[in-house]
Write a protein that holds these residues in place. Structure first.
Motif, PDB file in Angstrom:
ATOM      1  N   PRO A 191       0.626  -1.180   0.118  1.00 24.06           N
ATOM      2  CA  PRO A 191       0.053  -0.507  -0.296  1.00 24.06           C
ATOM      3  C   PRO A 191       1.310   0.980  -0.052  1.00 24.06           C
ATOM      4  O   PRO A 191       2.262   1.473   0.515  1.00 24.06           O
ATOM      5  N   ALA A 192       0.246   2.817  -0.290  1.00 23.65           N
ATOM      6  CA  ALA A 192       0.902   3.439  -0.906  1.00 23.65           C
ATOM      7  C   ALA A 192       1.375   4.035   0.721  1.00 23.65           C
ATOM      8  O   ALA A 192       1.130   3.723   2.124  1.00 23.65           O
ATOM      9  N   VAL A 193       2.534   5.083   0.787  1.00 25.50           N
ATOM     10  CA  VAL A 193       3.123   5.688   1.736  1.00 25.50           C
ATOM     11  C   VAL A 193       3.396   7.088   0.823  1.00 25.50           C
ATOM     12  O   VAL A 193       3.401   7.178   0.154  1.00 25.50           O
ATOM     13  N   MET A 194       2.833   7.948   1.320  1.00 27.06           N
ATOM     14  CA  MET A 194       2.566   9.247   1.543  1.00 27.06           C
ATOM     15  C   MET A 194       3.323  10.157   1.968  1.00 27.06           C
ATOM     16  O   MET A 194       3.980   9.699   2.864  1.00 27.06           O
ATOM     17  N   TYR A 195       3.854  11.282   1.584  1.00 36.30           N
ATOM     18  CA  TYR A 195       4.754  12.256   1.875  1.00 36.30           C
ATOM     19  C   TYR A 195       4.580  13.067   0.535  1.00 36.30           C
ATOM     20  O   TYR A 195       3.770  13.373  -0.344  1.00 36.30           O
ATOM     21  N   ASN A 196       5.004  14.931   1.592  1.00 29.26           N
ATOM     22  CA  ASN A 196       4.750  15.578   1.148  1.00 29.26           C
ATOM     23  C   ASN A 196       5.611  15.967   0.073  1.00 29.26           C
ATOM     24  O   ASN A 196       6.783  16.111   0.055  1.00 29.26           O
ATOM     25  N   ALA A 197       4.543  16.620  -1.264  1.00 33.40           N
ATOM     26  CA  ALA A 197       5.284  17.086  -2.308  1.00 33.40           C
ATOM     27  C   ALA A 197       4.141  17.781  -2.760  1.00 33.40           C
ATOM     28  O   ALA A 197       3.724  17.782  -3.766  1.00 33.40           O
ATOM     29  N   PRO A 198       4.566  19.024  -2.397  1.00 35.23           N
ATOM     30  CA  PRO A 198       3.422  20.056  -3.087  1.00 35.23           C
ATOM     31  C   PRO A 198       3.341  20.495  -5.630  1.00 35.23           C
ATOM     32  O   PRO A 198       4.459  20.276  -5.530  1.00 35.23           O
ATOM     33  N   HIS A 199       2.105  19.795  -5.515  1.00 35.86           N
ATOM     34  CA  HIS A 199       2.085  20.795  -7.143  1.00 35.86           C
ATOM     35  C   HIS A 199       0.495  20.557  -6.956  1.00 35.86           C
ATOM     36  O   HIS A 199      -0.537  20.110  -6.390  1.00 35.86           O
ATOM     37  N   GLY A 200       0.348  21.145  -8.041  1.00 35.40           N
ATOM     38  CA  GLY A 200      -0.763  21.925  -8.867  1.00 35.40           C
ATOM     39  C   GLY A 200      -2.192  20.892 -10.072  1.00 35.40           C
ATOM     40  O   GLY A 200      -2.726  22.270 -10.011  1.00 35.40           O
ATOM     41  N   GLY A 201      -0.929  20.472 -10.951  1.00 39.51           N
ATOM     42  CA  GLY A 201      -1.263  19.913 -11.975  1.00 39.51           C
ATOM     43  C   GLY A 201      -0.188  19.978 -13.197  1.00 39.51           C
ATOM     44  O   GLY A 201       0.679  20.746 -12.696  1.00 39.51           O
ATOM     45  N   TYR A 202      -0.588  19.303 -14.603  1.00 37.34           N
ATOM     46  CA  TYR A 202       0.145  18.799 -14.932  1.00 37.34           C
ATOM     47  C   TYR A 202       1.320  19.021 -14.928  1.00 37.34           C
ATOM     48  O   TYR A 202       2.580  19.689 -15.269  1.00 37.34           O
ATOM     49  N   ASN A 203       1.155  17.317 -13.862  1.00 36.82           N
ATOM     50  CA  ASN A 203       2.598  17.628 -12.776  1.00 36.82           C
ATOM     51  C   ASN A 203       3.495  16.748 -14.023  1.00 36.82           C
ATOM     52  O   ASN A 203       2.675  16.054 -14.811  1.00 36.82           O
ATOM     53  N   ASP A 204       5.041  16.394 -13.852  1.00 38.75           N
ATOM     54  CA  ASP A 204       5.843  15.384 -13.948  1.00 38.75           C
ATOM     55  C   ASP A 204       6.623  14.735 -13.251  1.00 38.75           C
ATOM     56  O   ASP A 204       6.515  15.284 -11.887  1.00 38.75           O
ATOM     57  N   LEU A 205       7.125  13.491 -13.093  1.00 36.93           N
ATOM     58  CA  LEU A 205       7.687  13.284 -11.905  1.00 36.93           C
ATOM     59  C   LEU A 205       8.978  12.182 -12.950  1.00 36.93           C
ATOM     60  O   LEU A 205       8.794  11.780 -14.253  1.00 36.93           O
ATOM     61  N   ASP A 206       9.840  12.439 -11.727  1.00 36.68           N
ATOM     62  CA  ASP A 206      10.759  11.401 -12.093  1.00 36.68           C
ATOM     63  C   ASP A 206      12.054  11.098 -11.071  1.00 36.68           C
ATOM     64  O   ASP A 206      11.803  11.929  -9.798  1.00 36.68           O
TER      65      ASP A 206
END
Length: 610
Positions: A191-206
């Motif tokens: 199951p997912a473990v959550m961490y704070n990471a502000p983002h507002g939409g049309y996001n990307d991730l690496d």
């Protein structure tokens, strides 16, 4: 540079046909050094994301693509798998149904071993679930496993807890959290473990090590709401992730894509973002990682209009990572090649068909035609799967290294030279030569080579296209400290009369460190007041890898006397009757300097008694 014309029909006609195949379109394409003109393979539905990897275990990289909708149930919301054939062609796609729908389109696809069996699997992400297609022992894909979650609108695969297993990291639209789905010992996702990471939409991730500690970190890019453009969550050595650290291009700037890689050749991963609309505001920005493990302020480079999807890969096979960008609405893919000094060349453009916009994972790089050269794959909503194969090259490549380095004077240093023919053109006959650096004694060389009059030359070597490189060695013993520069030239003469001769050269510089001299001021002594004069003696000082070039004596304590010839190995002083009290300890320091500027000191005590 010439102009090439290829022919393709209008996009509306392609979509209406609902055909799968390769069709031509008219486009003016400028010949380029790296990539051939594109080919479009119609998918009959709207492509969203693309990835490259070996998904059937045959050692060849394949192309996978997700579609959303064109109101064709046979092709909408499918996983397309284009397997590479032994002849380098992509087979017609095999379609797998997915657990996505109009409201939860699979806009993210990744390839990785997420069950620990050593085979690459396909992982899809959408706004309501993660879908895993496991590769079986026979190279086929098992029916998908679905993990319900709202944290998968964009996903990446990587080992984010340093246990050697590939995990999944995901984002939703704008909850200000990033989710980590760790791979369990049983080969499932926890199951997912959550961490704070502000983002507002049309996001990307690496993912990547962006603080130099050897652990994989999470990089989140926000595409709207004018939040910090990038937040970095570094992996903690004790597990989990540290609080996010924010980086922005500038106030009021929105970014469109993010990628992690070493784009200045210093061995540290950097973060690249795309941003801006039309010129002069269209840019790529690089947050270079510094030696302290943080990121420097952004350095921006001019870009063609509307830069969006971005990836980092070595596309010209020089061992340095380059930047690849798609431009929405501007019918070009761009490449920023990294120079040998770590700088970036101006953007080089390659024509592609028209699409007003590309998804963040609408671009992938890999060798999917079997020539050991990196190709470009694009998910294009107008034209399906768009591919730009790397231009075949007969150039030979040369690399060199020195081991061990550094090495002291008199130690054994081995120069290793590798000459390769990446092909897939004809075999090459290669002549390798070099000047042996001055200040060394040759200890040994490969049997194909000889050393004479300071020149190292190897007999004509035959290197087949795509075969293992030829490995040559020269062993030397440095006799002086300083920098040794070893420059190798490899010249090939292709048997194919239509191939030009090619030259590759490489230079390796090795610093032979200076060993400090050894100062010896002589043994402590006792003399009588009536001795007249006393001579100090530093002649036992020496330099293990050079020579002592200067001596300097200085009295540190005791009754003051006058040293004569204090800059020689044997200065002297007179003993005056005024020395008091007796006995009196006179302490002198000798400092010697060698021919490379190294220095060392020693002291001697002269005790004067009655």
């Amino acid at each position: 540079m010439g102009v090439r014309t290829i022919f393709i029909r209008h996009a509306a006609m392609l979509a209406a046909s609902f055909l799968l195949g390769v069709l031509p379109m008219r486009v003016e394409a400028v010949d380029s050094a790296l990539f051939s003109p594109y080919t479009a393979t119609v998918t009959g539905s709207w492509p969203e994301a693309v990835a490259v990897g070996d998904v059937n275990g045959d050692g060849l990289a394949d192309v996978v693509l997700t579609t959303s909708f064109y109101f064709d149930p046979a092709r909408d919301f499918k996983l397309y798998v284009f397997l590479q054939q032994p002849d380098g062609q992509l087979a017609p796609p095999v379609l797998y149904p997915t657990n996505s729908a109009y409201s939860s389109r699979a806009q993210s696809v990744q390839i990785g071993d997420v069950n620990g069996d050593g085979r690459k699997d396909i992982v899809l992400g959408n706004t309501s679930n993660i879908e895993v297609f496991l590769q079986g022992t026979d190279g086929t894909l098992a029916p998908s496993m679905v993990y319900a979650t709202s944290m998968a609108s964009i996903i990446r695969i990587g080992d984010v807890n340093n246990d050697g297993r590939a995990d999944v990291v995901g984002l939703d639209w704008s909850s200000n959290n990033v989710a980590v789905f760790l791979q369990t010992a049983g080969g499932t996702l926890a199951p997912a473990v959550m961490y704070n990471a502000p983002h507002g939409g049309y996001n990307d991730l690496d993912l990547g090590d962006v603080n130099g500690d050897g652990l994989t970190d999470i990089v989140v890019m926000s595409g709207q709401s004018f939040l910090p453009n990038v937040v970095v969550l570094t992996q903690a050595a004790t597990g989990g992730f540290n609080a996010p650290v924010s980086y922005s291009v500038a106030s009021g700037v929105l970014t469109q894509g993010v990628a992690v890689g070493d784009v200045n050749g210093d061995g540290r991963n950097d973060i690249v973002v795309t941003y801006g609309g039309n010129k002069p505001y269209s840019k790529i920005g690089v947050f270079y990682q510094n030696g302290a493990g943080s990121l420097d302020p952004v350095v921006s480079f001019d870009s063609l209009d509307v830069p969006e999807s971005v990836e980092i890969a070595d596309v010209n096979r020089d061992g340095r990572a380059d930047i690849i960008v798609l431009h929405g609405g501007w019918v070009n893919a761009g490449v920023y090649l990294q120079n040998a000094d770590g700088s970036l060349q101006a953007e080089e453009l390659y024509p592609i068909p028209y699409a007003s916009h590309y998804q963040r994972q609408g671009l992938a790089i890999g060798d999917f035609n079997g020539d050991r050269l990196p190709d470009i794959a694009i998910a294009d909503y107008n034209y399906g799967l768009v591919t730009l194969p790397h231009t075949a090259s007969a150039d030979i490549v040369a690399t060199a290294s020195a081991s061990p380095a550094p090495v002291p004077v008199g130690g054994l240093l081995t120069y290793g030279v590798s000459i390769g023919n990446p092909g897939p053109d004809a075999a090459r006959n290669v002549l390798v030569s070099a000047s042996v650096p001055s200040g060394v004694t040759v200890a040994a060389t490969s049997p194909e080579c000889t050393v004479s009059a300071g020149a190292w030359q190897c007999t004509l070597l035959r290197i087949d296209a795509g075969a293992a490189p030829a490995e040559l060695q020269l062993a030397v013993q440095p006799q002086v400290a300083g920098s040794l520069v070893f420059s190798v030239s490899a010249v090939s003469n292709a048997p194919d009369p239509y191939s030009a001769n090619n030259t590759a050269s490489v230079t390796t510089s090795v610093v032979v460190p200076n060993q400090a001299p050894v100062a010896n001021a002589g043994p402590d002594r006792t003399v009588r007041r009536n001795s007249g004069s006393v001579t100090l003696d530093g002649r036992a000082s020496y330099d293990p890898d050079g020579s002592v070039v200067s001596y300097q004596w200085q009295q540190l304590s005791g009754y003051p006397v006058t040293l004569s010839n204090a800059s020689s190995a044997q200065p002297w002083f007179s003993i005056t009757k005024g020395i008091s009290p007796l006995p009196n300890a006179l302490v002198f320091r000798l400092t010697v300097t060698d021919n490379a500027g190294g220095a060392a000191s020693d002291t001697v005590r002269i005790t004067v008694k009655r």
